[in-house]
Design a protein around this motif. Sequence first.
Motif, PDB file in Angstrom:
ATOM      1  N   LYS A 262     -72.443  63.284  32.954  1.00 53.29           N
ATOM      2  CA  LYS A 262     -73.278  62.671  33.981  1.00 53.29           C
ATOM      3  C   LYS A 262     -72.642  61.397  34.538  1.00 53.29           C
ATOM      4  CE  LYS A 262     -77.984  60.959  34.785  1.00 53.29           C
ATOM      5  NZ  LYS A 262     -79.326  60.751  34.169  1.00 53.29           N
ATOM      6  N   SER A 263     -72.139  60.536  33.658  1.00 50.45           N
ATOM      7  CA  SER A 263     -71.536  59.277  34.111  1.00 50.45           C
ATOM      8  C   SER A 263     -70.225  59.525  34.849  1.00 50.45           C
ATOM      9  CB  SER A 263     -71.314  58.335  32.924  1.00 50.45           C
ATOM     10  OG  SER A 263     -70.417  58.891  31.985  1.00 50.45           O
ATOM     11  N   ALA A 264     -69.445  60.493  34.399  1.00 46.01           N
ATOM     12  CA  ALA A 264     -68.196  60.818  35.095  1.00 46.01           C
ATOM     13  C   ALA A 264     -68.478  61.414  36.472  1.00 46.01           C
ATOM     14  CB  ALA A 264     -67.367  61.782  34.252  1.00 46.01           C
ATOM     15  N   ALA A 265     -69.533  62.225  36.559  1.00 50.50           N
ATOM     16  CA  ALA A 265     -69.916  62.825  37.844  1.00 50.50           C
ATOM     17  C   ALA A 265     -70.312  61.751  38.853  1.00 50.50           C
ATOM     18  CB  ALA A 265     -71.057  63.818  37.655  1.00 50.50           C
ATOM     19  N   GLU A 266     -70.972  60.706  38.376  1.00 48.03           N
ATOM     20  CA  GLU A 266     -71.371  59.601  39.254  1.00 48.03           C
ATOM     21  C   GLU A 266     -70.139  58.933  39.875  1.00 48.03           C
ATOM     22  OE1 GLU A 266     -73.682  57.109  36.753  1.00 48.03           O
ATOM     23  OE2 GLU A 266     -75.476  58.379  36.824  1.00 48.03           O
ATOM     24  N   ILE A 267     -69.088  58.791  39.073  1.00 46.24           N
ATOM     25  CA  ILE A 267     -67.845  58.203  39.585  1.00 46.24           C
ATOM     26  C   ILE A 267     -67.237  59.100  40.651  1.00 46.24           C
ATOM     27  CG2 ILE A 267     -65.469  57.564  38.999  1.00 46.24           C
ATOM     28  CD1 ILE A 267     -67.517  55.567  37.950  1.00 46.24           C
ATOM     29  N   VAL A 268     -67.172  60.390  40.370  1.00 47.26           N
ATOM     30  CA  VAL A 268     -66.563  61.340  41.309  1.00 47.26           C
ATOM     31  C   VAL A 268     -67.320  61.350  42.636  1.00 47.26           C
ATOM     32  CG1 VAL A 268     -66.020  63.769  41.733  1.00 47.26           C
ATOM     33  CG2 VAL A 268     -65.599  62.773  39.476  1.00 47.26           C
ATOM     34  N   ARG A 269     -68.636  61.311  42.559  1.00 47.99           N
ATOM     35  CA  ARG A 269     -69.429  61.268  43.798  1.00 47.99           C
ATOM     36  C   ARG A 269     -69.180  59.963  44.552  1.00 47.99           C
ATOM     37  NH1 ARG A 269     -73.754  63.515  40.367  1.00 47.99           N
ATOM     38  NH2 ARG A 269     -73.860  65.752  40.761  1.00 47.99           N
ATOM     39  N   GLY A 270     -69.005  58.874  43.813  1.00 45.23           N
ATOM     40  CA  GLY A 270     -68.716  57.601  44.457  1.00 45.23           C
ATOM     41  C   GLY A 270     -67.357  57.593  45.131  1.00 45.23           C
ATOM     42  N   VAL A 271     -66.394  58.253  44.508  1.00 47.75           N
ATOM     43  CA  VAL A 271     -65.046  58.357  45.093  1.00 47.75           C
ATOM     44  C   VAL A 271     -65.082  59.201  46.361  1.00 47.75           C
ATOM     45  CG1 VAL A 271     -62.702  59.236  44.709  1.00 47.75           C
ATOM     46  CG2 VAL A 271     -63.893  57.989  42.884  1.00 47.75           C
ATOM     47  N   ASN A 272     -65.793  60.328  46.274  1.00 49.58           N
ATOM     48  CA  ASN A 272     -66.009  61.175  47.451  1.00 49.58           C
ATOM     49  C   ASN A 272     -64.705  61.531  48.164  1.00 49.58           C
ATOM     50  OD1 ASN A 272     -67.527  62.641  49.346  1.00 49.58           O
ATOM     51  ND2 ASN A 272     -67.762  60.865  50.681  1.00 49.58           N
ATOM     52  N   HIS A 273     -63.766  62.094  47.408  1.00 47.53           N
ATOM     53  CA  HIS A 273     -62.480  62.506  47.985  1.00 47.53           C
ATOM     54  C   HIS A 273     -62.183  63.937  47.545  1.00 47.53           C
ATOM     55  CE1 HIS A 273     -58.212  62.696  48.954  1.00 47.53           C
ATOM     56  NE2 HIS A 273     -58.373  61.603  49.671  1.00 47.53           N
ATOM     57  N   PRO A 274     -61.710  64.783  48.451  1.00 49.20           N
ATOM     58  CA  PRO A 274     -61.479  66.201  48.096  1.00 49.20           C
ATOM     59  C   PRO A 274     -60.416  66.411  47.030  1.00 49.20           C
ATOM     60  CG  PRO A 274     -60.598  65.702  50.280  1.00 49.20           C
ATOM     61  CD  PRO A 274     -61.431  64.531  49.872  1.00 49.20           C
ATOM     62  N   ASN A 275     -59.570  65.421  46.779  1.00 53.28           N
ATOM     63  CA  ASN A 275     -58.526  65.562  45.761  1.00 53.28           C
ATOM     64  C   ASN A 275     -58.844  64.800  44.480  1.00 53.28           C
ATOM     65  OD1 ASN A 275     -57.060  65.947  48.540  1.00 53.28           O
ATOM     66  ND2 ASN A 275     -55.828  67.006  46.988  1.00 53.28           N
ATOM     67  N   PHE A 276     -60.112  64.407  44.337  1.00 47.73           N
ATOM     68  CA  PHE A 276     -60.557  63.745  43.110  1.00 47.73           C
ATOM     69  C   PHE A 276     -61.884  64.379  42.697  1.00 47.73           C
ATOM     70  CE2 PHE A 276     -62.317  60.568  40.309  1.00 47.73           C
ATOM     71  CZ  PHE A 276     -61.208  60.052  39.658  1.00 47.73           C
ATOM     72  N   LYS A 277     -61.839  65.197  41.640  1.00 48.07           N
ATOM     73  CA  LYS A 277     -63.017  65.952  41.230  1.00 48.07           C
ATOM     74  C   LYS A 277     -63.281  65.783  39.730  1.00 48.07           C
ATOM     75  CE  LYS A 277     -64.020  67.741  45.270  1.00 48.07           C
ATOM     76  NZ  LYS A 277     -65.295  67.431  45.953  1.00 48.07           N
ATOM     77  N   LEU A 278     -64.181  66.589  39.213  1.00 49.12           N
ATOM     78  CA  LEU A 278     -64.658  66.441  37.836  1.00 49.12           C
ATOM     79  C   LEU A 278     -64.134  67.550  36.930  1.00 49.12           C
ATOM     80  CD1 LEU A 278     -66.570  64.892  35.877  1.00 49.12           C
ATOM     81  CD2 LEU A 278     -68.404  66.401  36.655  1.00 49.12           C
ATOM     82  N   ASN A 279     -63.686  67.143  35.749  1.00 48.85           N
ATOM     83  CA  ASN A 279     -63.331  68.071  34.678  1.00 48.85           C
ATOM     84  C   ASN A 279     -64.459  68.045  33.658  1.00 48.85           C
ATOM     85  OD1 ASN A 279     -62.271  69.479  32.492  1.00 48.85           O
ATOM     86  ND2 ASN A 279     -60.840  67.865  31.922  1.00 48.85           N
TER      87      ASN A 279
END
Length: 289
Positions: free
Chosen positions: A181-198
């Motif tokens: 959940k916390s990692a997903a929040e970061i990825v959404r904040g980054v909002n870049h197509p080349n930065f996603k969640l593992n």
Amino acid sequence: MKFLRLSLLSFFCLLSVTNTIFAQKQTPTLGIASSLSQDSLVYAAGFKVVTESVKKMLSPALSDEEFKENLKKIKAAKCKVLTCNVFFPADIKIAGPNVDEAKVLAYAEGVLSRAKKAGVKYIVLGSSGARSIPTDYDVNKAKSDFVKLCKKLGEIAGKHQVLVVLENLQSSETNFLNTLKSAAEIVRGVNHPNFKLNADIFHMMREGELPKEIIAAGDVIAFVEVAEKETRSLPGVKGDDFKPYLTALKQINYKGYLFIEGSVKNASVEIPAAFKYLSAQINEVYLGK
């Protein structure tokens, strides 16, 4: 009559191949974290893609000649080196008060440019030591600064046609971003197509996260890893049931890569067994077999 028998035989062979291809497209593709020194064993077990380490294969610390030798090994391997993990070493801080952004970005440029040359498509951003923060540090500031840095990492990754995937890590390894959940929040904040969640299922289980968190993070998941909970063993050693997590992956229509990353005691036995064990659970969930 002989021609008819041959035609029917050809038809059923084609049907079998078609069904196999169809099944593969309906399920995640299995990979494993393994050294290229075990390439033949891993390939014979059924895996076609592997994870190697950034330090070993792509690091800017490697000379051009050493990197060229790695490229030869990658090209000669039966398994494709699809991804490399441990993006940053512990001495290059990426979170907290001691981040040297210029150093971080220069290192990332070196890794990601080499990843493109090597055909590596994913770089896993776990890097527990690099992202750990002082115990008394403002977590919200750490998150805000980390989002800004990861935006720049996403831009470099995009330039080199590589996908950086941020990994959730258990609290025994780092004190920053311990849950999906916390990692997903970061990825959404980054909002870049080349930065996603593992989505690392092993770390989820260690932190007591339920499969529903996969569903909640489904919009940003681009990569998945797994190992057994107790000793990080390969699937099948302890007999862990991953089906609840696989069911969540199916619910978000995930058909990407599912990589096993665990400790191995007897490679010749455990690696082939892991492929069969996890494949069976995937097929049961995704195909009802």
